[in-house]
Design a protein around this motif. Sequence first.
Motif, PDB file in Angstrom:
ATOM      1  N   PHE A 184       0.837  -1.196   0.000  1.00 24.39           N
ATOM      2  CA  PHE A 184       0.000   0.000   0.000  1.00 24.39           C
ATOM      3  C   PHE A 184       0.871   1.244   0.000  1.00 24.39           C
ATOM      4  O   PHE A 184       2.023   1.225   0.409  1.00 24.39           O
ATOM      5  CB  PHE A 184      -0.958   0.017   1.197  1.00 24.39           C
ATOM      6  CG  PHE A 184      -0.323   0.369   2.518  1.00 24.39           C
ATOM      7  CD1 PHE A 184      -0.299   1.689   2.978  1.00 24.39           C
ATOM      8  CD2 PHE A 184       0.255  -0.615   3.307  1.00 24.39           C
ATOM      9  CE1 PHE A 184       0.290   2.010   4.184  1.00 24.39           C
ATOM     10  CE2 PHE A 184       0.841  -0.295   4.521  1.00 24.39           C
ATOM     11  CZ  PHE A 184       0.864   1.019   4.963  1.00 24.39           C
ATOM     12  N   HIS A 185       0.302   2.332  -0.523  1.00 25.62           N
ATOM     13  CA  HIS A 185       0.935   3.645  -0.527  1.00 25.62           C
ATOM     14  C   HIS A 185      -0.085   4.675  -0.064  1.00 25.62           C
ATOM     15  O   HIS A 185      -1.297   4.413  -0.085  1.00 25.62           O
ATOM     16  CB  HIS A 185       1.448   4.016  -1.915  1.00 25.62           C
ATOM     17  CG  HIS A 185       2.671   3.263  -2.331  1.00 25.62           C
ATOM     18  ND1 HIS A 185       3.917   3.534  -1.820  1.00 25.62           N
ATOM     19  CD2 HIS A 185       2.837   2.243  -3.212  1.00 25.62           C
ATOM     20  CE1 HIS A 185       4.801   2.713  -2.367  1.00 25.62           C
ATOM     21  NE2 HIS A 185       4.162   1.912  -3.208  1.00 25.62           N
ATOM     22  N   THR A 186       0.391   5.844   0.314  1.00 31.48           N
ATOM     23  CA  THR A 186      -0.500   6.912   0.757  1.00 31.48           C
ATOM     24  C   THR A 186      -0.195   8.210   0.023  1.00 31.48           C
ATOM     25  O   THR A 186       0.929   8.442  -0.409  1.00 31.48           O
ATOM     26  CB  THR A 186      -0.353   7.168   2.269  1.00 31.48           C
ATOM     27  OG1 THR A 186       0.981   7.641   2.543  1.00 31.48           O
ATOM     28  CG2 THR A 186      -0.620   5.906   3.079  1.00 31.48           C
ATOM     29  N   VAL A 187      -1.233   9.025  -0.137  1.00 31.19           N
ATOM     30  CA  VAL A 187      -1.093  10.421  -0.561  1.00 31.19           C
ATOM     31  C   VAL A 187      -1.616  11.233   0.610  1.00 31.19           C
ATOM     32  O   VAL A 187      -2.816  11.452   0.746  1.00 31.19           O
ATOM     33  CB  VAL A 187      -1.879  10.712  -1.853  1.00 31.19           C
ATOM     34  CG1 VAL A 187      -1.641  12.163  -2.298  1.00 31.19           C
ATOM     35  CG2 VAL A 187      -1.482   9.745  -2.962  1.00 31.19           C
ATOM     36  N   ASP A 188      -0.691  11.636   1.476  1.00 32.57           N
ATOM     37  CA  ASP A 188      -1.083  12.194   2.768  1.00 32.57           C
ATOM     38  C   ASP A 188      -1.914  13.464   2.650  1.00 32.57           C
ATOM     39  O   ASP A 188      -2.831  13.687   3.457  1.00 32.57           O
ATOM     40  CB  ASP A 188       0.166  12.483   3.607  1.00 32.57           C
ATOM     41  CG  ASP A 188       0.918  11.208   3.982  1.00 32.57           C
ATOM     42  OD1 ASP A 188       0.433  10.118   3.640  1.00 32.57           O
ATOM     43  OD2 ASP A 188       1.976  11.307   4.620  1.00 32.57           O
ATOM     44  N   SER A 189      -1.616  14.313   1.673  1.00 33.23           N
ATOM     45  CA  SER A 189      -2.319  15.592   1.564  1.00 33.23           C
ATOM     46  C   SER A 189      -3.801  15.408   1.273  1.00 33.23           C
ATOM     47  O   SER A 189      -4.619  16.281   1.585  1.00 33.23           O
ATOM     48  CB  SER A 189      -1.690  16.458   0.468  1.00 33.23           C
ATOM     49  OG  SER A 189      -1.853  15.863  -0.808  1.00 33.23           O
ATOM     50  N   GLU A 190      -4.174  14.263   0.670  1.00 31.20           N
ATOM     51  CA  GLU A 190      -5.566  14.016   0.285  1.00 31.20           C
ATOM     52  C   GLU A 190      -6.213  12.905   1.099  1.00 31.20           C
ATOM     53  O   GLU A 190      -7.344  12.507   0.793  1.00 31.20           O
ATOM     54  CB  GLU A 190      -5.637  13.644  -1.204  1.00 31.20           C
ATOM     55  CG  GLU A 190      -4.917  14.604  -2.126  1.00 31.20           C
ATOM     56  CD  GLU A 190      -5.410  16.026  -1.957  1.00 31.20           C
ATOM     57  OE1 GLU A 190      -6.637  16.247  -2.069  1.00 31.20           O
ATOM     58  OE2 GLU A 190      -4.572  16.922  -1.711  1.00 31.20           O
ATOM     59  N   PHE A 191      -5.506  12.384   2.117  1.00 36.34           N
ATOM     60  CA  PHE A 191      -6.013  11.270   2.926  1.00 36.34           C
ATOM     61  C   PHE A 191      -6.374  10.066   2.039  1.00 36.34           C
ATOM     62  O   PHE A 191      -7.401   9.419   2.233  1.00 36.34           O
ATOM     63  CB  PHE A 191      -7.236  11.683   3.748  1.00 36.34           C
ATOM     64  CG  PHE A 191      -6.978  12.771   4.748  1.00 36.34           C
ATOM     65  CD1 PHE A 191      -5.711  12.985   5.274  1.00 36.34           C
ATOM     66  CD2 PHE A 191      -8.016  13.596   5.173  1.00 36.34           C
ATOM     67  CE1 PHE A 191      -5.467  13.985   6.199  1.00 36.34           C
ATOM     68  CE2 PHE A 191      -7.780  14.598   6.098  1.00 36.34           C
ATOM     69  CZ  PHE A 191      -6.508  14.809   6.619  1.00 36.34           C
TER      70      PHE A 191
END
Length: 250
Positions: A184-191
């Motif tokens: 898994f990966h995340t795009v923190d700015s967009e949750f």
Amino acid sequence: MAGAGGFSYAWAMVLSETAPGVRRRLTLDPPGLFAFEVCRLLDHEVGQLLPHLRPVAPSHTLDAWLFPGCSLVDTLVGGERVFGRSSSSFDCWKGSFSFPLLLTATRKTRTIRYLLRLRDHRGTVGVSFRRFQWEVVKTSEARCYMEPVDDELSRAEIDRLGRALIEFIALSGEAFMRQKKPFFHTVDSEFIVYGCSAEGPFEQRFESTEEFEERVQALSREVGDIAREHDLENVRSLLADISHVQLRSP
């Protein structure tokens, strides 16, 4: 194999091999466009080319190079399948992958070259373009967008080329997904959290920090060991590639 919108692999040919030390490259020949080759660049190679690159203005708005609706997980998996591991050179708050590529094509007997960067930005996939020139670019020009050069790559051709590349990569990822280990990966700015679990590929956007962090922690427990082993496999492969020695597992 065909995808949505009538896209077909029939007009695309992957030239790269997966053997160590082989440059990853892809040749595409979309109907109504022209044949072009894209080769994977390493970050230090991008640095060498940077003094000779001018950024090309996107269409009408700053975010016109983005293509809403493309799956993050399909594009990442396809990009790594075709071009190898993502570069680590990107804003990890606003994105999660980046593939710097050198585009080469022949137009009217002249060779043209552009630096492309296939990446995600705030949860949306896109391609940016920089035009290569042999002369060193002036500092004032390097900071400003240039308009497309019509007899090289027109505005319409830039848009079509970007879409053709993204569509091929995303469909490659979709086809390869069943062989992908959980991650898994995340795009923190967009949750945003996306990846592949035992149930298959997923992409989720949350409304609050609490929900987002709770999901990230759950996924860390679920796929953490698998992800760490995958990272270790990549380290082994890198060391073996550099030293040309078959390494034993620690």
